[in-house]
Design a protein around this motif. Structure first.
Motif, short mmCIF file in Angstrom:
data_model
loop_
_atom_site.label_atom_id
_atom_site.label_comp_id
_atom_site.label_asym_id
_atom_site.label_seq_id
_atom_site.Cartn_x
_atom_site.Cartn_y
_atom_site.Cartn_z
N GLN A 143 0.85 -1.18 -0.09
CA GLN A 143 -0.15 -0.09 -0.04
C GLN A 143 0.97 1.39 0.13
OE1 GLN A 143 -3.31 -0.12 -0.01
NE2 GLN A 143 -3.40 -2.61 0.53
N LEU A 144 1.76 1.32 -0.88
CA LEU A 144 2.82 2.49 -0.96
C LEU A 144 2.28 3.41 -1.87
CD1 LEU A 144 6.26 0.74 -1.18
CD2 LEU A 144 4.84 1.16 0.95
N GLU A 145 2.66 4.62 -1.65
CA GLU A 145 2.57 5.83 -2.56
C GLU A 145 3.44 6.33 -3.76
OE1 GLU A 145 -0.54 7.23 -2.54
OE2 GLU A 145 -1.16 5.81 -1.16
N ARG A 146 4.82 5.48 -3.31
CA ARG A 146 5.82 5.43 -4.38
C ARG A 146 6.56 4.33 -4.05
NH1 ARG A 146 10.64 6.75 -2.52
NH2 ARG A 146 11.12 8.21 -0.74
N ILE A 147 7.55 4.08 -4.87
CA ILE A 147 8.55 3.01 -4.61
C ILE A 147 9.43 3.26 -3.60
CG2 ILE A 147 8.33 2.17 -7.18
CD1 ILE A 147 11.25 3.23 -7.70
N LEU A 148 10.17 2.35 -2.79
CA LEU A 148 11.22 2.35 -2.13
C LEU A 148 12.21 2.44 -2.97
CD1 LEU A 148 10.05 -0.27 0.58
CD2 LEU A 148 9.83 2.19 0.81
N LYS A 149 13.01 3.78 -2.92
CA LYS A 149 14.07 3.75 -3.75
C LYS A 149 15.57 3.52 -3.18
CE LYS A 149 11.91 7.57 -6.24
NZ LYS A 149 11.80 8.78 -6.93
N LYS A 154 22.49 8.35 -2.45
CA LYS A 154 23.59 7.93 -1.68
C LYS A 154 23.40 6.83 -0.70
CE LYS A 154 24.34 13.14 -1.56
NZ LYS A 154 24.43 14.37 -0.55
N LEU A 155 24.49 6.31 -0.30
CA LEU A 155 24.58 5.06 0.73
C LEU A 155 23.55 5.21 1.85
CD1 LEU A 155 25.21 2.29 1.28
CD2 LEU A 155 27.37 3.42 2.53
N ALA A 156 23.61 6.40 2.46
CA ALA A 156 22.63 6.57 3.53
C ALA A 156 21.21 6.61 3.04
CB ALA A 156 22.99 7.96 4.31
N GLU A 157 20.98 7.15 2.00
CA GLU A 157 19.50 6.93 1.56
C GLU A 157 19.22 5.45 1.30
OE1 GLU A 157 19.97 9.81 -1.42
OE2 GLU A 157 19.81 11.41 -0.46
N ARG A 158 19.94 5.05 0.62
CA ARG A 158 19.72 3.44 -0.03
C ARG A 158 19.58 2.69 1.35
NH1 ARG A 158 23.73 1.84 -4.57
NH2 ARG A 158 22.35 0.10 -4.24
N GLN A 159 20.39 2.96 2.34
CA GLN A 159 20.22 2.04 3.57
C GLN A 159 18.92 2.15 4.29
OE1 GLN A 159 23.78 3.83 5.43
NE2 GLN A 159 24.92 1.88 5.62
N LEU A 160 18.41 3.42 4.15
CA LEU A 160 17.15 3.60 4.90
C LEU A 160 15.94 3.06 4.21
CD1 LEU A 160 15.52 5.05 7.15
CD2 LEU A 160 15.49 7.26 5.64
N GLU A 161 15.98 2.93 2.79
CA GLU A 161 15.05 2.75 2.06
C GLU A 161 15.01 1.19 2.05
OE1 GLU A 161 12.75 5.02 -0.20
OE2 GLU A 161 13.10 5.42 1.70
N LEU A 162 16.26 0.70 2.10
CA LEU A 162 16.19 -0.87 2.19
C LEU A 162 15.81 -1.49 3.51
CD1 LEU A 162 17.29 -3.31 0.22
CD2 LEU A 162 19.29 -3.15 1.41
N MET A 163 15.87 -0.60 4.55
CA MET A 163 15.64 -1.23 5.98
C MET A 163 13.96 -0.96 5.96
SD MET A 163 18.07 -2.59 7.53
CE MET A 163 18.56 -3.08 6.01
N LYS A 164 13.35 -0.01 5.35
CA LYS A 164 11.98 -0.10 5.16
C LYS A 164 11.34 -1.12 4.34
CE LYS A 164 11.69 5.13 4.86
NZ LYS A 164 11.12 6.25 3.96
N LEU A 165 12.16 -1.58 3.33
CA LEU A 165 11.58 -2.78 2.59
C LEU A 165 11.55 -3.98 3.51
CD1 LEU A 165 10.82 -4.23 0.08
CD2 LEU A 165 12.95 -4.51 -0.51
N CYS A 166 12.56 -4.29 4.32
CA CYS A 166 12.72 -5.30 5.19
C CYS A 166 11.78 -5.14 6.51
CB CYS A 166 14.13 -5.21 5.67
SG CYS A 166 15.66 -5.55 5.05
#
Length: 256
Positions: A143-149, A154-166
């Motif tokens: 039920q997302l409003e946009r993809i998890l990027k 940047k590494l820090a941004e990707r870390q945050l989004e990947l942890m959201k996916l987990c």
């Protein structure tokens, strides 16, 4: 019935692999891995599935490409229906450098008896393969409003989004039908970063390499789940973009 997810490296780089098994009316996590060479990917599949065992192999890659140039109908439809979520897919045609590899991978699966299944009878045992695309699937499943990027930036941004996916995988997939059991999970590939274990998040990747390793495996897990969702519900709770002739993508419908 087993469900194999393949996050196929289209041109270079490792492919994420995941195996789920249908046990006691739920999905049980079996294994995640990463392999580089196509022959090693196929050998891994052969170890997971015996020659007559029923299974679905869900591949994140265009395994059917008929158009010499431009975009497949399935690709266009992802942009039409999921573009506002940033979930349109890359165009596939026979002039792209990845085309030979991805199409030949689908043919290798056909040679093992895995027929393309853009239509399916729900919960009928068989040996099938389908093309899937995790980004629009996460939009509908979570039920997302946009993809998890988690793939760019940047590494820090990707870390945050990947942890959201987990966290979405841990919190939501066990509550859906088919339900995914993530307890007693052990990542058997010691070369890869730590994987999800039960309700516990994996270690936060500290480099692009370790982040990519986890990303590949999570994408493969999503692919395997999409395959299970297609088998469990069929067209009742999934949509199919495209067709068998020009290429198709199976996506779970929006959860209600």
């Amino acid at each position: 019935m087993k469900f194999i997810g393949i996050d196929l490296g289209w041109s270079s780089g490792a492919s994420g692999l995941c195996c789920l098994n249908w046990e006691n009316n739920r999905l049980q996590f079996i294994e995640c891995d990463r392999q580089l060479a196509t022959n090693d990917i196929l050998a891994w599949i052969d170890r997971q599935i015996s020659p007559t065992e029923p299974a679905i192999i869900a591949v994140d890659a265009p395994t059917i490409i008929a158009n010499p140039t431009g975009m497949r109908l399935a690709d266009k439809l992802t942009h039409k229906h999921f573009g506002r979520y940033h979930a349109g897919c890359y165009p596939a045609n026979l002039s792209r450098p990845f085309a030979q590899k991805t199409v030949e991978f689908g043919l290798s699966l056909e040679a093992r008896g895995f027929v393309h299944a853009p239509t399916i009878e729900a919960q009928k045992l068989g040996r099938y393969q389908i093309e899937v695309f995790p980004h629009p699937a996460t939009i509908n499943l979570f039920q997302l409003e946009r993809i998890l990027k988690y793939k760019k930036g940047k590494l820090a941004e990707r870390q945050l989004e990947l942890m959201k996916l987990c966290q979405y995988i841990i919190d939501i997939l066990p509550t859906l039908k088919p339900s995914l059991n993530l307890t007693n999970v052990e990542n058997k590939n010691s070369r890869s970063s730590a994987f999800i274990s039960g309700s516990q998040l994996p270690e936060i990747p500290t480099s692009i390499a370790t982040l990519k390793a986890l990303e590949d495996q999570l994408d493969a897990l999503l692919c395997a789940y999409i395959g299970a969702h297609w088998w469990y519900w069929g067209i009742e709770k999934n949509i199919v973009l495209g067709d068998r002739t020009t290429g198709y993508i199976v996506i779970p419908s929006r959860q209600l």
